[in-house]
Design a protein around this motif. Structure first.
Motif, PDB file in Angstrom:
ATOM      1  N   GLN A  33       0.815  -1.222   0.000  1.00 28.64           N
ATOM      2  CA  GLN A  33       0.000   0.000   0.000  1.00 28.64           C
ATOM      3  C   GLN A  33       0.850   1.274   0.000  1.00 28.64           C
ATOM      4  N   GLY A  34       2.127   1.151   0.313  1.00 29.63           N
ATOM      5  CA  GLY A  34       2.955   2.344   0.532  1.00 29.63           C
ATOM      6  C   GLY A  34       3.725   2.783  -0.695  1.00 29.63           C
ATOM      7  N   ASP A  35       4.829   3.479  -0.463  1.00 26.13           N
ATOM      8  CA  ASP A  35       5.716   3.896  -1.553  1.00 26.13           C
ATOM      9  C   ASP A  35       6.518   2.675  -2.022  1.00 26.13           C
ATOM     10  N   TYR A  36       6.998   2.766  -3.264  1.00 23.66           N
ATOM     11  CA  TYR A  36       7.787   1.651  -3.809  1.00 23.66           C
ATOM     12  C   TYR A  36       9.234   2.099  -4.053  1.00 23.66           C
ATOM     13  N   VAL A  37      10.153   1.201  -3.757  1.00 18.20           N
ATOM     14  CA  VAL A  37      11.550   1.499  -4.077  1.00 18.20           C
ATOM     15  C   VAL A  37      12.106   0.438  -5.030  1.00 18.20           C
ATOM     16  N   GLY A  38      13.033   0.854  -5.851  1.00 16.82           N
ATOM     17  CA  GLY A  38      13.722  -0.055  -6.753  1.00 16.82           C
ATOM     18  C   GLY A  38      15.209   0.034  -6.453  1.00 16.82           C
ATOM     19  N   PRO A  39      15.751  -0.877  -5.644  1.00 10.97           N
ATOM     20  CA  PRO A  39      17.163  -0.787  -5.254  1.00 10.97           C
ATOM     21  C   PRO A  39      18.077  -1.492  -6.247  1.00 10.97           C
ATOM     22  N   MET A  40      19.209  -0.912  -6.530  1.00  9.92           N
ATOM     23  CA  MET A  40      20.239  -1.629  -7.273  1.00  9.92           C
ATOM     24  C   MET A  40      21.031  -2.449  -6.263  1.00  9.92           C
ATOM     25  N   ILE A  41      21.986  -3.225  -6.753  1.00  6.57           N
ATOM     26  CA  ILE A  41      22.638  -4.182  -5.857  1.00  6.57           C
ATOM     27  C   ILE A  41      23.421  -3.481  -4.738  1.00  6.57           C
ATOM     28  N   ARG A  42      23.850  -2.236  -4.994  1.00  4.64           N
ATOM     29  CA  ARG A  42      24.590  -1.512  -3.957  1.00  4.64           C
ATOM     30  C   ARG A  42      23.645  -0.854  -2.948  1.00  4.64           C
ATOM     31  N   ASN A  43      22.349  -1.063  -3.126  1.00  6.87           N
ATOM     32  CA  ASN A  43      21.365  -0.500  -2.203  1.00  6.87           C
ATOM     33  C   ASN A  43      20.685  -1.595  -1.392  1.00  6.87           C
ATOM     34  N   VAL A  81      11.143   1.261 -15.216  1.00  7.12           N
ATOM     35  CA  VAL A  81      10.150   0.457 -14.493  1.00  7.12           C
ATOM     36  C   VAL A  81       9.516   1.299 -13.381  1.00  7.12           C
ATOM     37  N   MET A  82      10.339   2.042 -12.662  1.00  9.24           N
ATOM     38  CA  MET A  82       9.803   2.863 -11.563  1.00  9.24           C
ATOM     39  C   MET A  82       8.903   3.972 -12.107  1.00  9.24           C
ATOM     40  N   ASN A  83       9.236   4.462 -13.308  1.00 10.14           N
ATOM     41  CA  ASN A  83       8.336   5.420 -13.964  1.00 10.14           C
ATOM     42  C   ASN A  83       6.961   4.794 -14.161  1.00 10.14           C
ATOM     43  N   GLY A  84       6.951   3.512 -14.511  1.00 10.61           N
ATOM     44  CA  GLY A  84       5.678   2.819 -14.727  1.00 10.61           C
ATOM     45  C   GLY A  84       4.836   2.819 -13.460  1.00 10.61           C
ATOM     46  N   PHE A  85       5.477   2.531 -12.334  1.00 12.51           N
ATOM     47  CA  PHE A  85       4.735   2.567 -11.064  1.00 12.51           C
ATOM     48  C   PHE A  85       4.247   3.988 -10.770  1.00 12.51           C
ATOM     49  N   ALA A  86       5.132   4.941 -10.983  1.00 12.07           N
ATOM     50  CA  ALA A  86       4.767   6.334 -10.689  1.00 12.07           C
ATOM     51  C   ALA A  86       3.610   6.787 -11.584  1.00 12.07           C
ATOM     52  N   LEU A  87       3.632   6.359 -12.827  1.00  7.65           N
ATOM     53  CA  LEU A  87       2.547   6.710 -13.757  1.00  7.65           C
ATOM     54  C   LEU A  87       1.224   6.119 -13.260  1.00  7.65           C
ATOM     55  N   ALA A  88       1.295   4.880 -12.777  1.00  7.95           N
ATOM     56  CA  ALA A  88       0.077   4.241 -12.245  1.00  7.95           C
ATOM     57  C   ALA A  88      -0.423   5.005 -11.022  1.00  7.95           C
ATOM     58  N   PHE A  89       0.485   5.377 -10.121  1.00  6.75           N
ATOM     59  CA  PHE A  89       0.073   6.140  -8.926  1.00  6.75           C
ATOM     60  C   PHE A  89      -0.626   7.436  -9.356  1.00  6.75           C
ATOM     61  N   ARG A 131       1.156   8.401  -3.618  1.00 11.05           N
ATOM     62  CA  ARG A 131       2.300   7.507  -3.434  1.00 11.05           C
ATOM     63  C   ARG A 131       3.452   7.902  -4.349  1.00 11.05           C
ATOM     64  N   VAL A 132       4.624   7.443  -3.943  1.00  7.92           N
ATOM     65  CA  VAL A 132       5.857   7.862  -4.608  1.00  7.92           C
ATOM     66  C   VAL A 132       6.694   6.628  -4.959  1.00  7.92           C
ATOM     67  N   ALA A 133       7.370   6.692  -6.086  1.00  6.55           N
ATOM     68  CA  ALA A 133       8.334   5.649  -6.441  1.00  6.55           C
ATOM     69  C   ALA A 133       9.735   6.251  -6.336  1.00  6.55           C
ATOM     70  N   LEU A 134      10.674   5.447  -5.891  1.00  2.00           N
ATOM     71  CA  LEU A 134      12.059   5.956  -5.753  1.00  2.00           C
ATOM     72  C   LEU A 134      13.030   4.885  -6.230  1.00  2.00           C
ATOM     73  N   HIS A 163      18.348   8.227 -19.616  1.00  2.00           N
ATOM     74  CA  HIS A 163      17.911   9.487 -20.248  1.00  2.00           C
ATOM     75  C   HIS A 163      16.415   9.434 -20.568  1.00  2.00           C
ATOM     76  N   GLU A 164      15.975   8.307 -21.136  1.00  2.00           N
ATOM     77  CA  GLU A 164      14.544   8.143 -21.430  1.00  2.00           C
ATOM     78  C   GLU A 164      13.723   8.318 -20.164  1.00  2.00           C
ATOM     79  N   ALA A 165      14.205   7.690 -19.099  1.00  2.00           N
ATOM     80  CA  ALA A 165      13.442   7.698 -17.849  1.00  2.00           C
ATOM     81  C   ALA A 165      13.382   9.103 -17.248  1.00  2.00           C
ATOM     82  N   LEU A 166      14.515   9.776 -17.178  1.00  2.00           N
ATOM     83  CA  LEU A 166      14.545  11.116 -16.577  1.00  2.00           C
ATOM     84  C   LEU A 166      13.665  12.058 -17.390  1.00  2.00           C
ATOM     85  N   ASN A 167      13.771  11.944 -18.707  1.00  2.00           N
ATOM     86  CA  ASN A 167      12.995  12.834 -19.563  1.00  2.00           C
ATOM     87  C   ASN A 167      11.507  12.555 -19.456  1.00  2.00           C
ATOM     88  N   PHE A 168      11.125  11.280 -19.548  1.00  2.00           N
ATOM     89  CA  PHE A 168       9.699  10.931 -19.502  1.00  2.00           C
ATOM     90  C   PHE A 168       9.096  11.371 -18.168  1.00  2.00           C
TER      91      PHE A 168
END
Ligand SMILES: Cc1ncc(C[n+]2csc(CCOP(=O)(O)OP(=O)(O)O)c2C)c(N)n1
Ligand SMILES: [Mg+2]
Length: 396
Positions: free
Chosen positions: A99-109, A162-170, A177-180, A194-199
């Motif tokens: 129900q909360g915010d979503y995060v997408g961690p890379m391996i260093r996170n 992918v996180m943009n997709g969640f944010a778009l749905a929110f 809600r927020v995606a990070l 670049h695609e993601a930041l721009n979109f």
């Protein structure tokens, strides 16, 4: 915290707080009025939970290093020295599972996973590839949607879209809600970033991109792959809001992320959060020596003095735990009392991580997958028009 000479970077082994850096650390919590206001709202317990989170991340990584040394696994990707960039950001979100915010961690996170609520044992099982790991033994990149953690794949920057997709749905559902996600300095050079930041900017999505500038991408230094000194102009380039934060300062990361999330919730996203930090080891455990040759020793020394855990600990003991924006002067006795409280927390977290490691090793002994099990769950079961055979990879 206790230091681990066999595993810590040499700069951390006899770590002592640099008084000038401790002063700077204190000043930073009140320098910006809006961040100061956020931090003033933190309870003692919140401040200690951040400490817990930092320790858990470091100790998770020490466990992995121990396993590499013993030949349990062949290598591990660590967040040593960068823990605050992950932990501060995650704690500023609404951690309410699905129900909360979503995060997408890379391996260093990795710290994002346990701070969102995933059991440390499950994360370690991911490395061991046991059947009861989150990916049922397929991949060491782990996540769990029940805890709001999107499972990454290893291609850098792919999570951003992918996180943009969640944010778009929110956004489309009118949800608060927020995606990070975190994008490495190297990953920003991929077209998908670049695609993601721009979109995100064009659609004003409620998404936060933490640009985790640890000054290196695999074996390539920042100055070899990035024109400007830093990322401070990247917001302007895309027409997005950009905040800068000290990636080794857990409270600065917390405050900046909270402000970024507020903006996103108010429909004013996205926010790029440029965090400056430093990778205190190799890309993974196999190339530490090479990494040491990549940078001048002085750089390791400089960042080594800025150990995010050591500095935070000192800050807390010097009154930060009582009031993070206007710490009272603590006397010797008071500092001793706070330090022993922190030690108690460390003992608890150490025990938690050790027990998790035990349970994960038990899975390795008893729950390793058999070969044919790799075929299961590859395609969605019962998809419209699909055959049950497709679920097991037959005929595709
Ligand atoms: C699309 C893609 N290209 C190349 C790689 C290989 N690779 C893995 S990590 C990495 C460097 C990433 O650097 P950065 O984004 O700065 O993250 P850091 O490792 O410093 O945390 C590369 C090139 C990959 N995983 N995905
Ligand atoms: Mg990097």
């Amino acid at each position: 915290m206790k230091r681990y000479p066999a595993f810590d970077p040499p700069e951390y082994v006899d770590w002592e707080p640099d008084p000038g850096l401790v002063d700077e650390y204190r000043e930073r919590t009140s320098a910006d009025p809006r961040r100061r206001e956020v931090l003033a709202g933190l309870e003692r317990q919140d401040l200690l939970d951040l400490y817990r989170g930092l320790l858990r991340f470091r100790l998770h990584d020490i466990t992995l290093q121990r396993w590499v040394r013993r030949g349990v696994i062949s290598k591990a990707w660590l967040g040593t020295g960068e823990e605050a960039t992950t932990v501060g950001a995650v704690h500023a979100l609404n951690r309410d599972g699905r129900q909360g915010d979503y995060v997408g961690p890379m391996i260093r996170n990795a710290g994002a996973c346990h701070e969102m609520g995933m059991p440390v044992a499950d994360m370690l099982r991911g490395y061991l590839g046991s059947l009861d790991s989150p990916t049922e033994g397929r991949d060491l990149h782990v996540g769990d949607m029940d805890h709001g953690v999107v499972t990454p794949i290893s291609m850098v920057s792919s999570l951003s879209t992918v996180m943009n997709g969640f944010a778009l749905a929110f956004q489309r559902r009118g949800e608060d809600r927020v995606a990070l996600t975190w994008v490495g300095d190297g990953a920003t050079k991929h077209g998908e970033a670049h695609e993601a930041l721009n979109f995100a900017a064009v659609r004003e999505l409620p998404v936060i991109f933490v640009i985790q500038n640890n000054q290196v991408a695999l074996g390539t230094r920042l100055d070899q792959h990035h024109g400007p000194e830093d990322f401070s102009e990247w917001g302007r380039a895309y027409g997005a809001d950009l905040l800068e934060a000290d990636g080794n300062h857990v409270l600065d990361m917390y405050a900046a992320t909270r402000l970024a999330a507020d903006r996103c919730r108010a429909g004013k996203g996205p926010v790029f959060l440029a965090a400056e930090t430093f990778r205190m080891g190799g890309h993974a455990t196999h190339d530490v020596e090479e990494a040491r040759r990549t940078f001048p020793a002085e750089l390791f020394e400089r960042w080594g003095r800025r150990d995010p855990i050591g500095l935070y600990e000192e800050f807390l003991a010097r009154g930060g735990v009582e009031d993070p924006v206007d710490p009272p002067e603590t006397g010797r006795e008071e500092r001793k009392r706070i330090r022993s409280e922190l030690e108690e927390i460390e003992e608890q977290v150490t025990r938690q991580v050790e027990e998790a490691a035990e349970r994960a090793l038990e899975s390795r002994r008893e729950r390793m997958p058999e070969g044919p099990e790799a075929e299961g769950g590859v395609f969605a079961e019962g998809s419209p028009g699909g055959t049950s055979g497709a679920a097991h990879g037959e005929g595709r």
